[in-house]
Each structure stands twice: as structure tokens, then as C-alpha cells.
Design a protein around this motif. Structure first.
Motif, mmCIF file in Angstrom:
data_model
loop_
_atom_site.group_PDB
_atom_site.id
_atom_site.type_symbol
_atom_site.label_atom_id
_atom_site.label_comp_id
_atom_site.label_asym_id
_atom_site.label_seq_id
_atom_site.Cartn_x
_atom_site.Cartn_y
_atom_site.Cartn_z
ATOM 1 N N MET A 27 0.845 -1.194 0.000
ATOM 2 C CA MET A 27 0.000 0.000 0.000
ATOM 3 C C MET A 27 0.880 1.243 0.000
ATOM 4 O O MET A 27 1.931 1.261 0.637
ATOM 5 C CB MET A 27 -0.931 -0.002 1.216
ATOM 6 N N ASP A 28 0.436 2.266 -0.704
ATOM 7 C CA ASP A 28 1.158 3.533 -0.790
ATOM 8 C C ASP A 28 0.657 4.495 0.276
ATOM 9 O O ASP A 28 0.079 5.548 -0.013
ATOM 10 C CB ASP A 28 1.000 4.141 -2.184
ATOM 11 N N CYS A 29 0.831 4.096 1.525
ATOM 12 C CA CYS A 29 0.433 4.895 2.681
ATOM 13 C C CYS A 29 1.215 4.385 3.877
ATOM 14 O O CYS A 29 1.924 3.388 3.778
ATOM 15 C CB CYS A 29 -1.074 4.797 2.917
ATOM 16 N N THR A 30 1.080 5.052 4.998
ATOM 17 C CA THR A 30 1.798 4.634 6.200
ATOM 18 C C THR A 30 0.979 3.594 6.975
ATOM 19 O O THR A 30 -0.242 3.495 6.797
ATOM 20 C CB THR A 30 2.054 5.835 7.130
ATOM 21 N N PRO A 31 1.623 2.847 7.861
ATOM 22 C CA PRO A 31 0.864 1.960 8.745
ATOM 23 C C PRO A 31 -0.185 2.721 9.557
ATOM 24 O O PRO A 31 -1.273 2.211 9.803
ATOM 25 C CB PRO A 31 1.939 1.346 9.650
ATOM 26 N N GLU A 32 0.107 3.941 9.938
ATOM 27 C CA GLU A 32 -0.849 4.750 10.694
ATOM 28 C C GLU A 32 -2.103 5.036 9.873
ATOM 29 O O GLU A 32 -3.210 5.069 10.419
ATOM 30 C CB GLU A 32 -0.194 6.058 11.155
ATOM 31 N N ASP A 33 -1.936 5.242 8.549
ATOM 32 C CA ASP A 33 -3.095 5.445 7.677
ATOM 33 C C ASP A 33 -3.987 4.209 7.669
ATOM 34 O O ASP A 33 -5.215 4.314 7.700
ATOM 35 C CB ASP A 33 -2.652 5.772 6.250
ATOM 36 N N VAL A 34 -3.373 3.040 7.624
ATOM 37 C CA VAL A 34 -4.136 1.791 7.645
ATOM 38 C C VAL A 34 -4.892 1.681 8.964
ATOM 39 O O VAL A 34 -6.085 1.358 8.988
ATOM 40 C CB VAL A 34 -3.207 0.570 7.427
ATOM 41 N N ASN B 172 8.309 4.037 0.851
ATOM 42 C CA ASN B 172 7.151 4.550 0.098
ATOM 43 C C ASN B 172 5.845 3.860 0.445
ATOM 44 O O ASN B 172 4.974 3.719 -0.413
ATOM 45 C CB ASN B 172 7.390 4.460 -1.412
ATOM 46 N N GLY B 173 5.678 3.385 1.668
ATOM 47 C CA GLY B 173 4.391 2.807 2.029
ATOM 48 C C GLY B 173 4.487 1.733 3.086
ATOM 49 O O GLY B 173 5.293 1.813 4.009
ATOM 50 N N CYS B 174 3.654 0.707 2.926
ATOM 51 C CA CYS B 174 3.641 -0.389 3.895
ATOM 52 C C CYS B 174 3.166 -1.675 3.231
ATOM 53 O O CYS B 174 2.616 -1.653 2.126
ATOM 54 C CB CYS B 174 2.747 -0.043 5.088
ATOM 55 N N MET C 61 -1.478 -7.660 9.960
ATOM 56 C CA MET C 61 -0.171 -7.182 10.381
ATOM 57 C C MET C 61 0.311 -6.164 9.350
ATOM 58 O O MET C 61 0.205 -6.415 8.146
ATOM 59 C CB MET C 61 0.800 -8.333 10.526
ATOM 60 N N VAL C 62 0.830 -5.054 9.826
ATOM 61 C CA VAL C 62 1.244 -3.962 8.957
ATOM 62 C C VAL C 62 2.716 -3.660 9.229
ATOM 63 O O VAL C 62 3.118 -3.517 10.388
ATOM 64 C CB VAL C 62 0.384 -2.704 9.192
ATOM 65 N N ARG D 201 -6.897 -0.965 0.979
ATOM 66 C CA ARG D 201 -5.883 -0.118 0.337
ATOM 67 C C ARG D 201 -6.502 1.167 -0.199
ATOM 68 O O ARG D 201 -5.976 2.255 0.025
ATOM 69 C CB ARG D 201 -5.167 -0.876 -0.786
ATOM 70 N N TYR D 202 -7.637 1.066 -0.891
ATOM 71 C CA TYR D 202 -8.292 2.267 -1.420
ATOM 72 C C TYR D 202 -8.616 3.256 -0.301
ATOM 73 O O TYR D 202 -8.399 4.459 -0.437
ATOM 74 C CB TYR D 202 -9.585 1.916 -2.159
ATOM 75 N N LEU D 203 -9.157 2.757 0.797
ATOM 76 C CA LEU D 203 -9.528 3.635 1.913
ATOM 77 C C LEU D 203 -8.302 4.243 2.581
ATOM 78 O O LEU D 203 -8.268 5.448 2.851
ATOM 79 C CB LEU D 203 -10.364 2.869 2.944
ATOM 80 N N ALA D 204 -7.293 3.419 2.875
ATOM 81 C CA ALA D 204 -6.113 3.920 3.571
ATOM 82 C C ALA D 204 -5.318 4.894 2.709
ATOM 83 O O ALA D 204 -4.873 5.942 3.199
ATOM 84 C CB ALA D 204 -5.225 2.743 4.008
ATOM 85 N N GLU D 205 -5.158 4.572 1.431
ATOM 86 C CA GLU D 205 -4.424 5.484 0.556
ATOM 87 C C GLU D 205 -5.216 6.781 0.342
ATOM 88 O O GLU D 205 -4.631 7.861 0.284
ATOM 89 C CB GLU D 205 -4.139 4.809 -0.784
ATOM 90 N N GLY D 206 -6.516 6.684 0.268
ATOM 91 C CA GLY D 206 -7.347 7.871 0.123
ATOM 92 C C GLY D 206 -7.268 8.778 1.329
ATOM 93 O O GLY D 206 -7.245 9.998 1.208
ATOM 94 N N ARG D 207 -7.199 8.189 2.518
ATOM 95 C CA ARG D 207 -7.101 8.990 3.747
ATOM 96 C C ARG D 207 -5.715 9.605 3.875
ATOM 97 O O ARG D 207 -5.533 10.608 4.546
ATOM 98 C CB ARG D 207 -7.435 8.133 4.954
ATOM 99 N N ALA D 208 -4.722 8.991 3.226
ATOM 100 C CA ALA D 208 -3.354 9.502 3.292
ATOM 101 C C ALA D 208 -3.185 10.758 2.442
ATOM 102 O O ALA D 208 -2.280 11.538 2.657
ATOM 103 C CB ALA D 208 -2.368 8.427 2.852
#
Length: 145
Positions: free
Chosen positions: A8-15, A98-100, A92-93, A137-144
């Protein structure tokens, strides 16, 4: 046990921001149709999501309970979907450049699904959880963004 992994192109915190919002559960979990209630203590120990599974008019009300919440690295839930049964689901993240990476493990632990051979249940769960991770992934990357 069925295992899937997604980059995913976001941080673990975004997930974990998505996982921590119980009202988003049916947006990323395949099979969950709607939320009925979220315990005010979500995602605390033993907190429950009250959701429905299936499609109208064949909806069944059930719950999912947190058994471990360790942001931003691990969450364990007991998902109920009777009459099929119950499953332990672990996400588990792990951070990467560049992501997680997000890994989901799911295993039926009670009910009729737990009695089926893994050679039958594992491919079905892997197919379902590939889409579950895609939605997450869509939700977490969108929130990022």
C-alpha cells in the motif's frame, strides 16, 4: 490458514486510522453489508462491531470483536458470521519504503466452516481477502492524501 499480502502507498498509521473507525468495516470487509452499531470503546479490548452479513433480504446480524489492538502493527479480531461460523482474523502492517505491507491471516475456528478441509476453505478465503485488502488499500491510501 489463508494468507494474503498487499503493498500500500500509505503509512501503517493510515491503515490503522481505517481499522480504528468501526463504521468503515463494511466498506473494506467483503461480506459485511451494513453497520448497526459500534461499541464506544472500539477499538479497545473486547470491543464489538455490530454488523450484518449477506444481501437484502437475506441479512444476518452478527458481531466482530477485537482480541488484540497493537497499532500501527497488528490487530486481531474474532469475526462471527453465523450460520457459517467464526474466524480469527489477524492483520499485520509493516512499514516499507514509500508505504507499507499489509498481511491478513484468516482461519475458521468454529462452526461448519471449521469442519471443512483447508484445501476447500483456503482458496475461498484467499480470493475473498484479496478483495478485502484491495478495499482497505483504497480507503487507507485515500485517507493519506
Amino acid at each position: 490458514m489463508a494468507t494474503n499480502v498487499a503493498a500500500m502507498d500509505c503509512t501503517p498509521e493510515d491503515v490503522f486510522r481505517v481499522l480504528g473507525n468501526g463504521w468503515l468495516y463494511p466498506a473494506w470487509v467483503v461480506g459485511a453489508s451494513r453497520m448497526r452499531a459500534v461499541d464506544s470503546s472500539w477499538p479497545g479490548p473486547a470491543a464489538e462491531l455490530h454488523h450484518s452479513v449477506g444481501v437484502w433480504p437475506f441479512l444476518l446480524d452478527d458481531t466482530t470483536q477485537i482480541t488484540a489492538w497493537e497499532p500501527p502493527h497488528r490487530v486481531v479480531m474474532r469475526a462471527r458470521g453465523w450460520p457459517v461460523g467464526e474466524a480469527d482474523v489477524t492483520l499485520m502492517v509493516r512499514a516499507r519504503e514509500n508505504g507499507c505491507l499489509v498481511r491478513i491471516d484468516e482461519e475458521a475456528v468454529s462452526g461448519p466452516a471449521a469442519l471443512l478441509p483447508r484445501v476447500i476453505t483456503t482458496p475461498i478465503l484467499r480470493w475473498r481477502n484479496a478483495e478485502t485488502l484491495r478495499r482497505l488499500r483504497y480507503l487507507a491510501e485515500g485517507r493519506a492524501r
